[in-house]
Design an enzyme around this catalytic site. Sequence first.
Site, mmCIF file in Angstrom:
data_model
loop_
_atom_site.group_PDB
_atom_site.id
_atom_site.type_symbol
_atom_site.label_atom_id
_atom_site.label_comp_id
_atom_site.label_asym_id
_atom_site.label_seq_id
_atom_site.Cartn_x
_atom_site.Cartn_y
_atom_site.Cartn_z
ATOM 1 N N LYS A 178 -49.496 -77.293 17.331
ATOM 2 C CA LYS A 178 -49.853 -77.778 15.990
ATOM 3 C C LYS A 178 -49.113 -79.076 15.697
ATOM 4 C CE LYS A 178 -50.844 -73.478 13.580
ATOM 5 N NZ LYS A 178 -50.372 -72.480 12.646
ATOM 6 N N LYS A 226 -66.320 -68.657 2.995
ATOM 7 C CA LYS A 226 -66.966 -69.412 1.914
ATOM 8 C C LYS A 226 -67.238 -70.818 2.448
ATOM 9 C CE LYS A 226 -62.909 -71.364 -0.219
ATOM 10 N NZ LYS A 226 -62.215 -71.681 -1.438
ATOM 11 N N ALA A 249 -72.165 -63.647 -8.725
ATOM 12 C CA ALA A 249 -72.409 -62.394 -8.002
ATOM 13 C C ALA A 249 -72.780 -62.713 -6.555
ATOM 14 C CB ALA A 249 -73.528 -61.624 -8.668
ATOM 15 N N PHE A 302 -51.694 -72.666 -5.705
ATOM 16 C CA PHE A 302 -52.943 -72.074 -6.187
ATOM 17 C C PHE A 302 -54.145 -72.779 -5.552
ATOM 18 C CE2 PHE A 302 -49.661 -71.521 -9.443
ATOM 19 C CZ PHE A 302 -49.693 -70.147 -9.619
ATOM 20 N N LEU A 303 -53.941 -73.276 -4.333
ATOM 21 C CA LEU A 303 -54.987 -74.044 -3.652
ATOM 22 C C LEU A 303 -56.097 -73.143 -3.151
ATOM 23 C CD1 LEU A 303 -52.705 -76.021 -1.160
ATOM 24 C CD2 LEU A 303 -53.261 -76.590 -3.522
ATOM 25 N N LYS A 332 -55.758 -59.713 0.775
ATOM 26 C CA LYS A 332 -54.332 -59.503 1.107
ATOM 27 C C LYS A 332 -53.484 -59.383 -0.160
ATOM 28 C CE LYS A 332 -52.108 -63.319 2.564
ATOM 29 N NZ LYS A 332 -50.984 -63.677 1.719
ATOM 30 N N GLY A 371 -63.997 -62.504 0.109
ATOM 31 C CA GLY A 371 -63.293 -62.377 1.387
ATOM 32 C C GLY A 371 -62.176 -63.384 1.435
ATOM 33 N N CYS A 391 -56.784 -64.691 1.239
ATOM 34 C CA CYS A 391 -55.900 -64.470 0.079
ATOM 35 C C CYS A 391 -56.259 -63.251 -0.766
ATOM 36 C CB CYS A 391 -55.881 -65.715 -0.792
ATOM 37 S SG CYS A 391 -55.112 -67.098 0.030
#
Length: 431
Positions: free
Chosen positions: A35, A321, A252, A152-153, A263, A257, A260
């Site tokens: 990485k 998403k 809706a 809060f990303l 979990k 999923g 975050c």
Amino acid sequence: MKILIVGTGYVGTTTALVFCEMGHQVTGLDVDDQKIEALQAGNLHFYEPGLKELLLKHIQTENISFTKNIKEAIKNNDVIFICVGTPRGEDGRADLTYVKNVAESIGKYMKEYKVIVTKSTVPTGTAELVTEWVKSAQEELVLFDVVSNPEFLREGSALYDALHPDRIVIGTTSEKARLTMRELYQDFQCPIVETNPKASEMIKYAANSFLAMKISFINELARLCDRLAININDVSKGIGLDHRIGPHFLKAGMGYGGSCFPKDVNALLQTAGASGIPLTILEQVVQVNAEQSLYFINKIKQALGGDLTNKTIAVLGLAFKANTDDIRESQSLNLINRLVQEQAMIKMHDPVVKLADPPHGPFCRQFQTVAETVSDTDAVVLCTDWDEYKQLDWMTIKRLMKQPYILDGRNMVDKGKVEALGFHYTGIANY
Ligand code: UDX
């Protein structure tokens, strides 16, 4: 100010680059050598819109550098952000192994005062644990403060969210650390909530749980609306315009999923259970979410005559998403597993996710284009709300398919339009 970011995932990398934009000098550190080498060369190891451009910019400005040398990195920086993963442990609790490792390294290598900031999502009480872990690894007494500063990303819009936060939360009991954090965030035009670390840690879990609750609320209501032939999208709009409710997270679909919500909701339930205060609403949030994908599968089955054996189904969208390549807890993969159990053959597509090792061997194949994916299929199932899928040429798609069925798990297709083309359309209470 000189900032060290430990953990260069999407949270750490985004945070690092946003601090560069604010004129700070930032070093990124990770235990994964690959990485670090990729980032040094200006390459991201994950997909996040806009981030690569910013990375290249700040490699040029020399505001950012990356290192594998933890000892030097800790020595050379004033503020250390812990941005490592806190995966779900076997019992549902957040696994703090990586946070502990970082805290112990900081204790071992620090030679002067540091502000240690937890940005990773960590359960209430973790700041105290971090303090203990740092102290226990120190060979000599060196002062430090621990701050909780949750992120809060959202994946897919991480850069926008980081540059335009609704609020910044700073949890610390140290005045000195509070002043450092204020200075760090002085260019941001948003409210700052200053509190103690425990409340700050709780804010993060409460925010994600509340959003998950909104989704489960609208999904369960959608089932009732389906039965009564009421358009849930109109209901979402009608209630969302009430400023006390707000329009967001009322879409809706086939359930939430990602890395975050599942979990974090589980971790908060664990904390609640361990504290003897059950959060019963949240228990139902999880339950409704688990049922929602089954609800959608049943709709697919019903639409296709009750039996999926040997039916060929095109699944559009693998990411959990749009605008991300993340497939963690993706409802799409969940759905594919169940369709294969029902003996269906799957053709998959995603604009960004390329599965190196597609599941279910010969029953499942990924294709490069939507046209190849939908050819000779009995149904198209829309699972991820990618923009590309909102602009599909359904007339052409219909010609390629065996049977004209659309199953819309994200209510993203204009029902009237596709029905006019001769499709049988089923969404989630989308009338
Ligand atoms: C979330 C939080 O939004 C973010 O603040 C936190 O820092 C990390 O967790 P993320 O997991 O990236 O971010 O995705 P988000 O956009 O919140 O969506 C989560 C899931 O909910 C997705 O599966 C999405 O499809 C689903 N969702 C979202 C809905 O089903 N309906 C909605 O109305 C909104």
